[in-house]
Structure formats: structure tokens, C-alpha cells
Design a protein around this motif. Structure first.
Motif, short mmCIF file in Angstrom:
data_model
loop_
_atom_site.label_atom_id
_atom_site.label_comp_id
_atom_site.label_asym_id
_atom_site.label_seq_id
_atom_site.Cartn_x
_atom_site.Cartn_y
_atom_site.Cartn_z
N SER A 81 -10.81 -10.71 -14.82
CA SER A 81 -11.83 -9.81 -15.33
C SER A 81 -12.90 -9.51 -14.30
N ARG A 82 -12.81 -10.12 -13.09
CA ARG A 82 -13.90 -10.02 -12.14
C ARG A 82 -13.68 -8.99 -11.04
N GLY A 83 -12.45 -8.82 -10.57
CA GLY A 83 -12.33 -8.05 -9.35
C GLY A 83 -11.22 -7.04 -9.28
N SER A 84 -10.62 -6.62 -10.36
CA SER A 84 -9.54 -5.65 -10.28
C SER A 84 -10.11 -4.24 -10.20
N GLY A 85 -9.53 -3.41 -9.30
CA GLY A 85 -9.98 -2.04 -9.18
C GLY A 85 -9.80 -1.51 -7.78
N PRO A 86 -10.20 -0.23 -7.55
CA PRO A 86 -10.07 0.36 -6.22
C PRO A 86 -11.06 -0.23 -5.24
N GLY A 87 -10.69 -0.20 -3.96
CA GLY A 87 -11.57 -0.67 -2.90
C GLY A 87 -12.22 0.50 -2.17
N ASP A 88 -12.72 0.25 -0.98
CA ASP A 88 -13.36 1.29 -0.18
C ASP A 88 -12.30 2.19 0.46
N THR A 89 -12.57 3.47 0.46
CA THR A 89 -11.66 4.46 1.03
C THR A 89 -11.83 4.55 2.54
N GLU A 90 -10.72 4.61 3.25
CA GLU A 90 -10.74 4.78 4.71
C GLU A 90 -10.29 6.20 5.05
N ILE A 91 -11.10 6.90 5.86
CA ILE A 91 -10.78 8.24 6.34
C ILE A 91 -10.81 8.21 7.86
N GLY A 92 -9.77 8.71 8.50
CA GLY A 92 -9.75 8.62 9.95
C GLY A 92 -8.81 9.60 10.60
N MET A 93 -8.65 9.43 11.91
CA MET A 93 -7.74 10.26 12.68
C MET A 93 -7.08 9.41 13.76
N LYS A 94 -5.95 9.90 14.27
CA LYS A 94 -5.28 9.26 15.40
C LYS A 94 -5.00 10.32 16.45
N TRP A 95 -5.50 10.08 17.65
CA TRP A 95 -5.37 11.04 18.74
C TRP A 95 -4.59 10.40 19.88
N ARG A 96 -3.40 10.92 20.15
CA ARG A 96 -2.61 10.41 21.27
C ARG A 96 -3.15 10.98 22.57
N LEU A 97 -3.72 10.08 23.39
CA LEU A 97 -4.45 10.50 24.57
C LEU A 97 -3.56 10.70 25.79
N LEU A 98 -2.51 9.87 25.92
CA LEU A 98 -1.76 9.84 27.17
C LEU A 98 -0.33 9.42 26.91
N GLU A 99 0.61 10.08 27.57
CA GLU A 99 2.01 9.70 27.55
C GLU A 99 2.52 9.66 28.99
N ASP A 100 3.18 8.57 29.36
CA ASP A 100 3.74 8.42 30.70
C ASP A 100 5.06 7.66 30.60
N GLY A 101 6.15 8.40 30.45
CA GLY A 101 7.44 7.77 30.29
C GLY A 101 7.52 6.99 29.00
N ALA A 102 7.85 5.70 29.09
CA ALA A 102 7.98 4.85 27.91
C ALA A 102 6.62 4.38 27.38
N PHE A 103 5.55 4.61 28.14
CA PHE A 103 4.22 4.14 27.75
C PHE A 103 3.40 5.28 27.15
N SER A 104 2.56 4.94 26.18
CA SER A 104 1.63 5.90 25.59
C SER A 104 0.42 5.17 25.03
N PHE A 105 -0.70 5.92 24.91
CA PHE A 105 -1.95 5.37 24.43
C PHE A 105 -2.59 6.33 23.45
N ALA A 106 -3.30 5.77 22.46
CA ALA A 106 -3.97 6.60 21.46
C ALA A 106 -5.27 5.93 21.02
N LEU A 107 -6.15 6.73 20.45
CA LEU A 107 -7.42 6.25 19.90
C LEU A 107 -7.48 6.59 18.43
N LYS A 108 -7.94 5.62 17.64
CA LYS A 108 -7.96 5.80 16.18
C LYS A 108 -9.34 5.46 15.63
N PRO A 109 -10.26 6.46 15.53
CA PRO A 109 -11.55 6.23 14.88
C PRO A 109 -11.43 6.40 13.37
#
Length: 240
Positions: A81-109
Motif C-alpha cells: 500500500s506504500r509504493g506502487s505507481g509510476p516513477g519519474d519520466t526520463e526524456i532524452g536524446m542519443k547523438w552518435r558523434l563519431l564512427e571509425d571502422g568498428a569503433f563508434s562514440f555517442a553522447l546521451k543527455p
């Protein structure tokens, strides 16, 4: 606050049941929907918990995704009875910054919107935000990822407001339709005065009967007393 603690790793992931995310994006104009569930072992203060998560992702460009994630926690005896329910909503994006062959990097704010009840320990009660740096190596059916990030989360419970997160995961394609996965990760303990940080390990499998559908199962093991001892997970992902 356990729901807040469990939400520290990025909610939109490489492939459920993993927590880590890769650098891949869904593609311009495409969508992805995820529905995931987790059943934990019994906890001394809350009993067993069912943790649900639903996410929707849209490809704004070929290298940029935007997404929203909403968790839901169901506490069973003795604190149902104490804690069932929705939590905090997360809104974000993922931006792939760099690709070099088999390697890649991204930023996710990302931003945390206080949609969960802080009085019932389902949310922080205040907005927050964070960012994660993603690194990936992928070749010949093998994929390895490293995630490192931080979350700034003011809260009404007197917990730490700044927490780091780190994880590493690997997947291997046994068949064109079947992958096996393993992961290890940790995050900063939110309790002041404690230096034993929650840590976990995950093993699982992902079955893709069609290019539009993924089904998965997993097992999570807590590596110390600061997280639940173990849990089982299942989920589905739709692509279109």
C-alpha cells in the motif's frame, strides 16, 4: 528511494535485458517501442517488487534519436500500500558523434521529470538531469560497449544529488536470430556516509524472430548488499 536508485542507469538500453546502451540509432523517421518487466527477490523492507518500464524512441536523423521512458513499480507484501505507481519520466536524446571502422562514440543527455510521488518513495520530487558517454566496438557478430556518466538529481529524501554510473557489456550472435549477452555495472550510493556502491551483473539472451521484433530474457545478480540479491527479467522491442 529504491525505485530512484534502480533508475540511475540509462533506461533506454543497448538491448534489454542489458542496462548499457550502444551507439546505434533507429534511423531517420523510424520508431522503436520497448516494454520490459523485472521481478526482484524479496527485500527486508518492501518485499518482492515488480519493475516495469515502457520506452518510445524516434529517429530525428540518422545519427540522432529522441526518446521518453516511464517506469512503474509494484511493491508486494509487506509494503504494497506504500509504493506502487509510476516513477519519474526520463526524456532524452542519443547523438552518435563519431564512427571509425568498428569503433563508434555517442553522447546521451537526458532530463528527469518528477512524475513519481516522492511521498510514496516513487520519485525524487524535483527535476534533474544527466549525461552518458557511450563507446562501442562491433565486428563479426561481437559487440562490446562501455558507458560512463553522471546524474544530477535533487530530491526530497535527503539523498546525494550527484551520482556517477559505469557499466560494460558484451553481446555475441550465436545465430542470425539469437544473441547472448553479459554485463557488469555500478553506480554511486545515494546514501550520505556510505561508500559501498550498488553493483550488479547480468546475463541474458535476445531472440529476434523477425527484423521488427525482439524478445529477451535475463537474470540480474546483485554483487553487494546495496542492491537486491537477484531478479529475473523479460521484455519485447518493436521496430518500424
Amino acid at each position: 528511494m529504491l525505485a530512484l536508485l534502480l533508475a540511475l542507469p540509462a533506461a533506454s538500453s543497448l538491448a534489454h535485458p542489458l542496462v548499457s546502451d550502444d551507439t546505434g540509432t533507429v534511423g531517420a523517421g523510424h520508431w522503436q517501442y520497448e516494454l520490459n518487466a523485472e521481478q526482484t527477490a524479496a527485500q527486508p523492507d518492501t518485499g518482492r517488487q515488480q519493475l516495469w518500464s515502457t520506452s518510445l524512441t524516434y529517429g530525428a536523423t540518422d545519427t540522432l534519436d529522441v526518446y521518453a521512458n516511464l517506469p512503474y513499480t509494484r511493491l508486494q507484501y509487506p509494503a504494497a500500500s506504500r509504493g506502487s505507481g509510476p516513477g519519474d519520466t526520463e526524456i532524452g536524446m542519443k547523438w552518435r558523434l563519431l564512427e571509425d571502422g568498428a569503433f563508434s562514440f555517442a553522447l546521451k543527455p537526458r532530463l528527469m521529470v518528477p512524475t513519481g510521488s516522492s511521498a510514496r518513495d516513487l520519485g525524487s520530487g524535483r527535476p534533474g538531469g544527466g549525461a552518458t558517454l557511450l563507446a562501442e566496438y562491433s565486428q563479426n557478430g561481437f559487440t562490446a560497449v562501455l558507458n560512463s556518466g553522471a546524474l544530477w538529481q535533487p530530491n526530497d529524501q535527503g539523498k546525494r544529488t550527484l551520482a556517477w554510473q559505469a557499466s560494460a557489456a558484451a553481446l555475441y550472435a550465436l545465430l542470425p536470430t539469437l544473441q547472448v549477452a553479459a554485463e557488469i555495472g555500478a553506480s554511486r550510493n545515494l546514501d550520505h556516509g556510505r561508500d559501498d556502491n550498488p553493483a550488479f551483473a547480468i546475463v541474458g539472451a535476445i531472440y529476434s524472430p523477425t527484423r521488427r521484433l525482439d524478445l529477451d530474457v535475463g537474470y540480474r545478480k546483485g554483487l553487494n548488499s546495496q542492491t537486491y540479491s537477484h531478479s529475473v527479467m523479460a521484455g519485447l522491442t518493436l521496430h518500424w
